[in-house]
Design a protein around this motif. Structure first.
Motif, PDB file in Angstrom:
ATOM      1  N   ALA A  48       0.896  -1.365   0.001  1.00 46.50           N
ATOM      2  CA  ALA A  48       0.085  -0.041  -0.124  1.00 46.50           C
ATOM      3  C   ALA A  48       1.124   1.157   0.128  1.00 46.50           C
ATOM      4  O   ALA A  48       0.577   2.114  -0.716  1.00 46.50           O
ATOM      5  N   ALA A  49       1.901   1.091   0.689  1.00 49.92           N
ATOM      6  CA  ALA A  49       2.809   2.359   0.912  1.00 49.92           C
ATOM      7  C   ALA A  49       3.506   2.478  -0.443  1.00 49.92           C
ATOM      8  O   ALA A  49       3.665   3.728  -0.863  1.00 49.92           O
ATOM      9  N   ALA A  87       1.686   9.460  -5.801  1.00 48.28           N
ATOM     10  CA  ALA A  87       1.868  10.580  -5.591  1.00 48.28           C
ATOM     11  C   ALA A  87       2.905  11.037  -6.540  1.00 48.28           C
ATOM     12  O   ALA A  87       3.090  12.374  -7.073  1.00 48.28           O
ATOM     13  N   ALA A 100       1.108   4.094  -2.952  1.00 46.71           N
ATOM     14  CA  ALA A 100       0.788   5.582  -2.557  1.00 46.71           C
ATOM     15  C   ALA A 100       1.780   6.343  -2.966  1.00 46.71           C
ATOM     16  O   ALA A 100       1.596   7.448  -3.579  1.00 46.71           O
TER      17      ALA A 100
END
Length: 261
Positions: A66-67, A74, A70
């Motif tokens: 998930a990180a 971004a 993200a």
């Protein structure tokens, strides 16, 4: 003697290595237990082992994925913002123009303010025999520029709703309110603040006696000026009435003469 000395020298040289080996065997056990109590090296090694095992069902892997997602999103958005072209100037014509001013008529356009003072107004209610507050605001005396008549107008604060509106006629009499030197009471035959003429008993209270006396002086002055103005139409009406009566009498006399002839 030389052979024994040589053997001792060899043993002395080898003794430190044996001690270091013994210390090395006992040290890992103590350091491992201490680090595990405070979340040190043993726990970190276990985490590395879990990563090496490739535990696909663990929450740690889900968090890492998930990180990573993200961070990728971004970075993508940042690139889009940098590469986005400048927007053209777009002009929308307003549907309604608010430049025009709307005039609100208050029926005071043809009047001149001759007195103004802040006060509180009360109305006497005969049914309950008590005074009811009618409003707080500025009581004003307005003189008409054409006919010269003066009326009393009072509006409530904020809402500006009229709470008193009547002519200052000679029949009115200001009486001091019982137990107060800053309040006056008077009777009104036709107050039109509510739309229809209404007979009321009003009382007004000022901040101090000086303000109350100033109001009384202006009120009496307006009464005197209105006295001649209100009596003049009455006198003219009386004259017109007399003329009509004389005309009717003359017609009756002429009719009687015709009948007798």
């Amino acid at each position: 003697m030389s052979a024994e000395n040589d053997n001792k020298a060899v043993e002395e040289v080898k003794a430190p290595e044996t001690q270091e080996a013994t210390a090395a065997e006992t040290k890992p056990v103590t350091s491992s237990s201490v680090f595990s109590m405070f979340g040190g090296g043993a726990k970190k090694e276990r985490k590395d082992d879990d990563e090496d095992r490739g535990d696909n069902s663990g929450s740690a892997k889900a968090q890492r994925e998930a990180a990573a997602a993200a961070a990728a999103a971004a970075s993508k958005e940042g690139g889009d913002e940098e590469e986005a072209p400048e927007s053209e100037d777009v002009h929308f014509e307003p549907v309604i123009h608010l430049t025009e001013k709307v005039e609100i008529k208050t029926n005071e356009e043809m009047e001149e303010q001759v007195f103004k003072m802040r006060a509180k107004l009360f109305k006497y209610v005969p049914d309950t025999r008590e005074w009811k507050e009618r409003g707080t605001g500025d009581v004003r005396l307005l003189k008409h520029r054409e006919n010269g008549k003066t009326r009393l107008v009072m509006r409530r604060d904020k809402t500006l709703k009229v709470c008193a509106n009547h002519y200052v006629v000679p029949e009115m009499k200001l009486s001091p309110n019982v137990g107060s030197d800053r309040s006056w009471v008077w009777n009104v035959v036709a107050d039109v603040s509510e739309g229809e003429p209404e007979a009321l008993t009003l009382a007004i209270r000022f901040a101090n006696s000086d303000n109350a006396n100033q109001f009384k002086d202006a009120f009496i002055k307006a009464q005197k000026e209105n006295e001649t103005l209100f009596k003049k139409p009455e006198a003219e009406a009386d004259e017109e009435k007399k003329e009509e009566e004389t005309k009717e009498e003359e017609k009756k006399e002429e009719k009687e003469e015709e009948e007798t002839a």
